[in-house]
Design a protein around this motif. Structure first.
Motif, PDB file in Angstrom:
ATOM      1  N   VAL A  95      52.929  26.256  66.054  1.00  0.00           N
ATOM      2  CA  VAL A  95      52.810  27.354  65.087  1.00  0.00           C
ATOM      3  C   VAL A  95      51.792  27.014  64.008  1.00  0.00           C
ATOM      4  CG1 VAL A  95      54.029  28.651  63.298  1.00  0.00           C
ATOM      5  CG2 VAL A  95      55.141  28.232  65.496  1.00  0.00           C
ATOM      6  N   VAL A  96      51.862  25.798  63.471  1.00  0.00           N
ATOM      7  CA  VAL A  96      50.947  25.402  62.403  1.00  0.00           C
ATOM      8  C   VAL A  96      49.514  25.315  62.920  1.00  0.00           C
ATOM      9  CG1 VAL A  96      50.392  23.616  60.705  1.00  0.00           C
ATOM     10  CG2 VAL A  96      52.781  24.165  61.188  1.00  0.00           C
ATOM     11  N   GLN A  97      49.343  24.783  64.126  1.00  0.00           N
ATOM     12  CA  GLN A  97      48.004  24.711  64.714  1.00  0.00           C
ATOM     13  C   GLN A  97      47.427  26.106  64.937  1.00  0.00           C
ATOM     14  OE1 GLN A  97      48.568  22.381  68.261  1.00  0.00           O
ATOM     15  NE2 GLN A  97      48.195  20.436  67.230  1.00  0.00           N
ATOM     16  N   CYS A  98      48.240  27.029  65.424  1.00  0.00           N
ATOM     17  CA  CYS A  98      47.778  28.400  65.633  1.00  0.00           C
ATOM     18  C   CYS A  98      47.370  29.047  64.318  1.00  0.00           C
ATOM     19  CB  CYS A  98      48.866  29.230  66.318  1.00  0.00           C
ATOM     20  SG  CYS A  98      49.082  28.869  68.079  1.00  0.00           S
ATOM     21  N   LEU A  99      48.136  28.784  63.266  1.00  0.00           N
ATOM     22  CA  LEU A  99      47.800  29.330  61.947  1.00  0.00           C
ATOM     23  C   LEU A  99      46.469  28.777  61.468  1.00  0.00           C
ATOM     24  CD1 LEU A  99      48.591  31.057  59.546  1.00  0.00           C
ATOM     25  CD2 LEU A  99      49.906  29.117  58.648  1.00  0.00           C
ATOM     26  N   LEU A 138      43.869  27.053  50.893  1.00  0.00           N
ATOM     27  CA  LEU A 138      45.000  27.319  51.793  1.00  0.00           C
ATOM     28  C   LEU A 138      44.680  26.833  53.198  1.00  0.00           C
ATOM     29  CD1 LEU A 138      47.698  28.657  52.579  1.00  0.00           C
ATOM     30  CD2 LEU A 138      46.428  30.805  52.893  1.00  0.00           C
ATOM     31  N   LEU A 139      43.465  27.106  53.653  1.00  0.00           N
ATOM     32  CA  LEU A 139      43.066  26.676  54.991  1.00  0.00           C
ATOM     33  C   LEU A 139      43.075  25.157  55.101  1.00  0.00           C
ATOM     34  CD1 LEU A 139      42.029  27.026  57.835  1.00  0.00           C
ATOM     35  CD2 LEU A 139      39.746  27.458  56.908  1.00  0.00           C
ATOM     36  N   VAL A 140      42.548  24.478  54.093  1.00  0.00           N
ATOM     37  CA  VAL A 140      42.554  23.009  54.102  1.00  0.00           C
ATOM     38  C   VAL A 140      43.986  22.492  54.146  1.00  0.00           C
ATOM     39  CG1 VAL A 140      42.031  20.947  52.740  1.00  0.00           C
ATOM     40  CG2 VAL A 140      40.323  22.764  52.953  1.00  0.00           C
ATOM     41  N   PHE A 141      44.868  23.115  53.375  1.00  0.00           N
ATOM     42  CA  PHE A 141      46.283  22.716  53.372  1.00  0.00           C
ATOM     43  C   PHE A 141      46.908  22.891  54.754  1.00  0.00           C
ATOM     44  CE2 PHE A 141      50.754  23.989  53.056  1.00  0.00           C
ATOM     45  CZ  PHE A 141      51.300  22.865  52.442  1.00  0.00           C
ATOM     46  N   VAL A 142      46.610  24.023  55.399  1.00  0.00           N
ATOM     47  CA  VAL A 142      47.173  24.287  56.729  1.00  0.00           C
ATOM     48  C   VAL A 142      46.615  23.292  57.744  1.00  0.00           C
ATOM     49  CG1 VAL A 142      47.320  25.964  58.613  1.00  0.00           C
ATOM     50  CG2 VAL A 142      47.604  26.716  56.244  1.00  0.00           C
ATOM     51  N   VAL A 143      45.325  22.956  57.644  1.00  0.00           N
ATOM     52  CA  VAL A 143      44.726  21.972  58.550  1.00  0.00           C
ATOM     53  C   VAL A 143      45.401  20.611  58.367  1.00  0.00           C
ATOM     54  CG1 VAL A 143      42.634  20.683  59.117  1.00  0.00           C
ATOM     55  CG2 VAL A 143      42.514  23.160  58.746  1.00  0.00           C
ATOM     56  N   ILE A 144      45.636  20.228  57.108  1.00  0.00           N
ATOM     57  CA  ILE A 144      46.339  18.964  56.843  1.00  0.00           C
ATOM     58  C   ILE A 144      47.748  19.002  57.430  1.00  0.00           C
ATOM     59  CG2 ILE A 144      47.324  17.508  55.021  1.00  0.00           C
ATOM     60  CD1 ILE A 144      44.912  18.287  53.285  1.00  0.00           C
ATOM     61  N   SER A 174      51.765  17.485  61.474  1.00  0.00           N
ATOM     62  CA  SER A 174      52.705  17.910  62.519  1.00  0.00           C
ATOM     63  C   SER A 174      52.271  17.409  63.896  1.00  0.00           C
ATOM     64  CB  SER A 174      52.839  19.436  62.528  1.00  0.00           C
ATOM     65  OG  SER A 174      51.607  20.057  62.847  1.00  0.00           O
ATOM     66  N   THR A 175      50.966  17.299  64.110  1.00  0.00           N
ATOM     67  CA  THR A 175      50.457  16.777  65.378  1.00  0.00           C
ATOM     68  C   THR A 175      50.849  15.316  65.559  1.00  0.00           C
ATOM     69  OG1 THR A 175      48.575  18.311  65.414  1.00  0.00           O
ATOM     70  CG2 THR A 175      48.360  16.280  66.702  1.00  0.00           C
ATOM     71  N   VAL A 176      50.637  14.524  64.505  1.00  0.00           N
ATOM     72  CA  VAL A 176      50.979  13.098  64.562  1.00  0.00           C
ATOM     73  C   VAL A 176      52.488  12.913  64.650  1.00  0.00           C
ATOM     74  CG1 VAL A 176      50.911  10.913  63.303  1.00  0.00           C
ATOM     75  CG2 VAL A 176      48.886  12.401  63.340  1.00  0.00           C
ATOM     76  N   TYR A 177      53.227  13.652  63.818  1.00  0.00           N
ATOM     77  CA  TYR A 177      54.687  13.495  63.781  1.00  0.00           C
ATOM     78  C   TYR A 177      55.324  13.862  65.116  1.00  0.00           C
ATOM     79  CZ  TYR A 177      59.546  14.137  62.405  1.00  0.00           C
ATOM     80  OH  TYR A 177      60.917  14.065  62.329  1.00  0.00           O
ATOM     81  N   SER A 178      54.934  15.009  65.668  1.00  0.00           N
ATOM     82  CA  SER A 178      55.532  15.429  66.943  1.00  0.00           C
ATOM     83  C   SER A 178      55.104  14.503  68.068  1.00  0.00           C
ATOM     84  CB  SER A 178      55.149  16.878  67.259  1.00  0.00           C
ATOM     85  OG  SER A 178      53.748  17.001  67.435  1.00  0.00           O
ATOM     86  N   GLY A 179      53.856  14.031  68.017  1.00  0.00           N
ATOM     87  CA  GLY A 179      53.390  13.099  69.048  1.00  0.00           C
ATOM     88  C   GLY A 179      54.174  11.807  69.033  1.00  0.00           C
TER      89      GLY A 179
END
Length: 198
Positions: free
Chosen positions: A134-138, A163-169, A174-179
């Motif tokens: 979801v976060v990646q899609c956003l 906002l975009l920079v915050f979402v990218v961060i 979330s990518t690292v955590y879920s991985g």
């Protein structure tokens, strides 16, 4: 010639997953041609099929072995492809290294899933992986919208860019955590079977 099993294998969820791959390819073409608004439309349609095929499969009990392969594959095509193209796009706020991180994570999880499920153990998507998606899609959707506005000669506000920079961060976290969650799960499952040290 159609067979009796075609309706089972190519059920609605699997057709939606296949459509997601097609829509993803159209999205990639649009981004490459710098048709960012059209790319955004194709991306949103593609992302919507991810939610719809999962809901349909659960509601009507149409989960198949093909679907367990096709659905995550379609997700990876969409997410990795868009991040790679946006990482290479001029004026994008998504750095190329983020695309590398996202792609590496997806390849790692795919390898782990193949390893674990090859031993007849369940390695289904977890809640952290769904949040990550979801976060990646956003992040992708906001990036495409920003590129469209810039291309149209419209300024983007500092608030939007922040906002975009915050979402990218958030997408990176979330990518690292879920991985890591999948890595830890795989290690635990292999330890339970006594195979982690082999």
């Amino acid at each position: 010639m159609a067979t009796a099993t075609d309706g089972i294998v190519w059920n609605v969820p699997n057709r939606l997953s296949a459509a997601r791959i097609g829509l993803s390819l159209l999205c990639f073409v649009a981004i490459c041609l710098e048709w960012y608004l059209l790319g955004l439309v194709f991306f949103l349609l593609s992302a919507a099929t991810d939610w719809l095929d999962g809901w349909w499969a659960r509601k009507y009990n149409q989960i198949t072995q093909l679907g367990r392969i096709l659905d995550p594959f379609a997700d990876k095509v969409l997410i990795c492809g868009t991040f790679i193209l946006l990482g290479a796009a001029a004026d994008s706020l998504i750095p190329a290294w983020v695309a590398v991180l996202v792609t590496a994570r997806e390849l790692l999880v795919t390898a782990l899933r193949s390893l674990i499920e090859g031993r007849s153990m369940d390695f289904s998507a977890k809640w952290a992986g769904k949040v990550k998606m979801v976060v990646q899609c956003l992040a992708v959707a906001l990036s495409l919208w920003r590129l469209y506005r810039l291309q149209s000669g419209l300024d983007t506000s500092p608030t939007f860019d922040n906002l975009l920079v915050f979402v990218v961060i958030a997408a990176v976290i979330s990518t690292v955590y879920s991985g890591w969650g999948y890595v830890k799960l795989a290690i635990d499952m292999l330890l339970d079977t006594g195979e982690a040290g082999k």
